[in-house]
Design a protein around this motif. Structure first.
Motif: not given
Length: 772
Positions: A169-178
């Motif tokens: 989930s943290y990998f997903k948070t970083i790649i979906e951030a601006p």
């Protein structure tokens, strides 16, 4: 007696006189061992040729008659020129013979270097090929088990159960951030994981792998978009009723495929490293091949990366293999270069950063190295450098993990500090005049007691004494201590004792018998050397205690075996290390006496043939696993949460499903599967009280204190029992015996949840209760 005497004189005169320079040159050539016959014979031929004109026409005569001089040649000028030319050549060769010796030595060294380069290139090529095979093997098993390439994005996320989903989930948070930095700031100031607390998840959950892979993914996608290259292929997948059609994407452009792809590549490289490791330890490339084959033949016992890619050991263990390989080189070579110690430090850091349990593994390594140093297998200067590198690696991890106190309060860091103190006081202990054996015992007892005391003190001072570590679980196993927290861990199958069938599986592939034979010969030699040390002087001690790397691997094998017996999950350390030890069956240092009597190739290939009988069957069983992931109840639950609740609604429930809720819905949660932290364990105990015998009113009040809006109740948890004493009711009866006579709260809520809760969603597996 005149005749014989004159003959002796003539023989003596016929022998050339050697200058000191030529003698010195021949001695140097003997030391080098290259080209000795040519160097010694060539000057002799020159000297004989110079003496040849003086002895022309001589022959043996009867009695004591004197030999008659031959008739003089009339061409005296030609004769003198020949003699001068021969003498000049001899003088020239003698004067510059040292240059010839030096050139021959240089050529021999170049030949050796070329052979090493060719051998090194062959080893690297073989390692790359074996790493590629292992990568293919992992990808095939992973795809066969889940049909991952045909799953939708939601289904792929659901395959990451428990803590795997939390990490992803943290990998997903970083790649979906601006931007990358904004994503990094979001996970370092996270409010969704332990609502309403704000925590640094990089510090708490060791998320450097996710940070690095997310950076690579964003860089890769930026390059692909810059050149207009499609990084993934998507199509619609029709599922069986009542499942609806979903879109599935495949390729490195898909985040989940990129994430697991990096993990499989890393573990593929690890297999190539195993080949180099086994080749170096055994002294032959055949030993590296045995290591790799043993790993493949016992693959199910050696790793679980193909089933659970995001777990911390999937990132961490390959760097332990590198660290042990570097340490082996340091122990074997007498003069290790600085780059070896730097590599040891960096591999330590890479091993410790991703995994919270890595420090205890390194503690077992120090526990193996320290007695070797005490007895005399490691030079004091070399051991001191090893300790310093370990200390520096701990400090680097402490800094990189934002001052995580777990690094300074572990058995590992405490043992390093105690060893440093013992080294400082070692000379004073020697002045006591104790015997060699007592000197060893004093250092060993000082290290053991000092490590335990210092660990206890630092844990209290840094406020982390309540955190669960691997050492606490091992102590609970040994002492048979049980409470709520330890039972939550030890009731999980992976934290159970080693299965009784595991040694049998090792035996069928001959891995266990081969390692036992190797261990016997190493221990036999070690005991003999130690007895000689205790009965001889210091000079002989240096001659006896050699091959310390073999003793280290044997002691490390014992530590890994003990850990694997107590906690089944730690087989991932034991089985690969046994495969590395198996390479020593090719070692001529251990079995040279055997290979002198029987052919080396016959023994090794006969052994591999027997190993492959069961090993190939094991591989076939792995390849025959065919499945397809599907979890309709969880998919319905996640879709209901996404479309029927507010984005800031707070959820609580069992740890495995909480990770999936955070990953797929991005809703706040109050508990999660990363159970080591003391505050998180207190939260989880409140959440799990719904499966106890407490009153509904008491449980509801505690949940409101955590700001919980919805509780996900799993009916199976009310009655599931993995083994005796491990159902939730039995665990709560141990923790809360005062309420043991009350009926289970879970059963009451399934019949009538009011007035404290309201059912807002229900399917075959999950029931969502709104906290009133």
């Amino acid at each position: 007696m005149v005749g014989p005497t004159r003959n002796k004189l003539r023989e003596a005169a016929a022998q050339p006189s050697h200058s000191p320079r030529s003698v010195q040159c021949r001695r140097r050539r003997r030391i080098s061992g290259a080209g000795e016959p040519e160097t010694e014979e060539e000057p002799q031929g020159d000297v004989h040729s110079s003496e040849l004109p003086l002895s022309l026409g001589r022959r043996k005569l009867p009695g004591g008659a004197r030999p008659c001089s031959p008739r003089r040649t009339r061409n005296t000028n030609a004769k003198n020129c020949t003699q001068m030319e021969t003498a000049t050549k001899a003088l020239f060769l003698r004067r510059f013979q040292f240059l010839s010796c030096y050139l021959e030595q240089l050529l021999s060294k170049l030949h050796v270097l070329r052979r090493r380069q060719v051998s090194g290139r062959a080893t690297l090529c073989a390692a790359a090929f074996l790493g590629f095979l292992h990568w293919i093997h992992l990808v095939t098993l992973f795809e066969n088990d889940r049909h991952f390439s045909h799953l939708s994005s939601l289904e792929r996320e659901m395959t990451f159960r428990t803590e795997m989903g939390l990490y992803y989930s943290y990998f997903k948070t970083i790649i979906e951030a601006p931007s990358f930095l904004e994503g990094l700031w979001m996970i370092m100031n996270d409010r969704l994981t332990e609502y309403p607390l704000v925590i640094n998840t990089v510090k708490r959950f060791h998320l450097y792998p996710e940070v690095i892979i997310a950076f690579w993914y964003r860089t890769f996608m930026g390059i692909m978009n810059l050149f207009g290259i499609e990084a993934k292929t998507c199509w619609n997948v029709t599922r069986v009723e009542p499942l609806s059609e979903v879109q599935s994407c495949e390729g490195l452009g898909d985040p989940a495929c990129f994430y697991v792809g990096v993990i499989f590549i890393l573990n593929g490289i690890m297999m190539g490293l195993f080949f180099v490791y086994g080749s170096y330890l055994s002294g032959t490339q055949l030993g590296g091949l045995i290591t790799v084959l043993c790993y493949f033949f016992n693959h199910g016992e050696a790793t679980r990366v193909m089933w659970t890619p995001p777990l911390r050991e999937s990132f961490s263990y390959p760097f332990l293999v590198l660290q042990m390989f570097v340490l082996t080189m340091i122990l074997r070579t007498s003069n290790s270069s600085t780059k070896h110690f730097v590599a040891l430090c960096l591999s330590n850091v890479a091993f410790m950063l991703p995994w919270q349990f890595a420090q205890f593994i390194l503690f077992t390594q120090i526990a193996a190295l320290f007695p070797m140093y005490v007895v005399g297998y490691i030079e004091p200067n070399k051991f001191q450098k090893i300790i310093y590198m370990n200390m520096i690696s701990v400090l680097l991890c402490f800094v990189l993990m934002f001052g995580n106190p777990m690094y300074l309060s572990s058995y590992y860091s405490s043992s390093l500090l105690i060893i440093w103190v013992i080294n400082l006081k070692r000379n004073k202990i020697q002045r006591l005049g104790v015997s060699e054996l007592n000197f060893w015992l004093i250092q060993g007892c000082g290290w053991f007691c000092g490590t335990i005391i210092l660990k206890f003190l630092t844990s209290k001072l840094l406020g982390v004494s309540d955190h669960i570590r691997l050492s606490d679980l091992i102590a609970a196993r040994i002492l048979r201590f049980t409470d709520f927290d330890t039972l939550i861990y030890t009731c999980a199958p992976e934290f159970d004792f080693m299965e009784n069938a595991t040694p049998l599986r090792y035996t069928k592939t001959l891995l266990l018998p081969v390692v036992m034979v190797i261990t016997y010969f190493i221990l036999k030699k070690t005991f003999r050397d130690i007895l000689c040390v205790l009965s001889t002087n210091t000079y002989l001690r240096k001659q006896l205690l050699e091959h310390g790397e073999l003793v280290f691997h044997t002691l490390q094998l014992g530590a890994f075996a003990a850990l694997a017996i107590l906690i089944m999950r730690l087989k991932l350390f034991l089985t690969p290390h046994m495969c590395v030890m198996a390479s020593l069956i090719c070692s001529r240092r251990l079995f040279g006496w055997l290979f002198c009597r029987v052919r080396f190739a016959n023994v090794i290939f006969s052994l591999l043939t027997v190993m492959s009988l069961q090993g190939c069957a094991n591989l076939h069983n792995q390849w025959s696993i065919i499945g397809e992931f599907s979890n309709l109840p969880q998919e319905e639950l996640i879709q209901w949460i996404q479309y029927n609740t507010r984005p800031d609604a707070v959820f609580a429930g069992a740890m495995p499903i909480m990770a999936s809720i955070k990953l797929s819905t991005l809703h706040p949660i109050v508990n999660h599967p990363h159970y080591e932290d003391a505050d998180l364990r207190a939260r989880t105990k409140i959440v799990y009280s719904i499966y106890s015998r407490k009153s509904a009113k008491e449980v509801r009040e505690k949940l409101l204190e955590l700001h919980v809006n919805y509780y996900i109740l799993e009916e199976a948890w009310c009655v599931v029992r993995t083994k005796p004493g491990c159902s939730m009711l039995e665990i709560w009866d141990v923790e809360d015996p005062s309420n043991a006579a009350n009926p289970p709260l879970c059963s009451i809520l399934l019949k009538n949840e009011r007035p404290y809760f309201s059912t807002v969603f229900q399917n075959s597996m999950y029931r969502v209760l709104k906290v009133n």
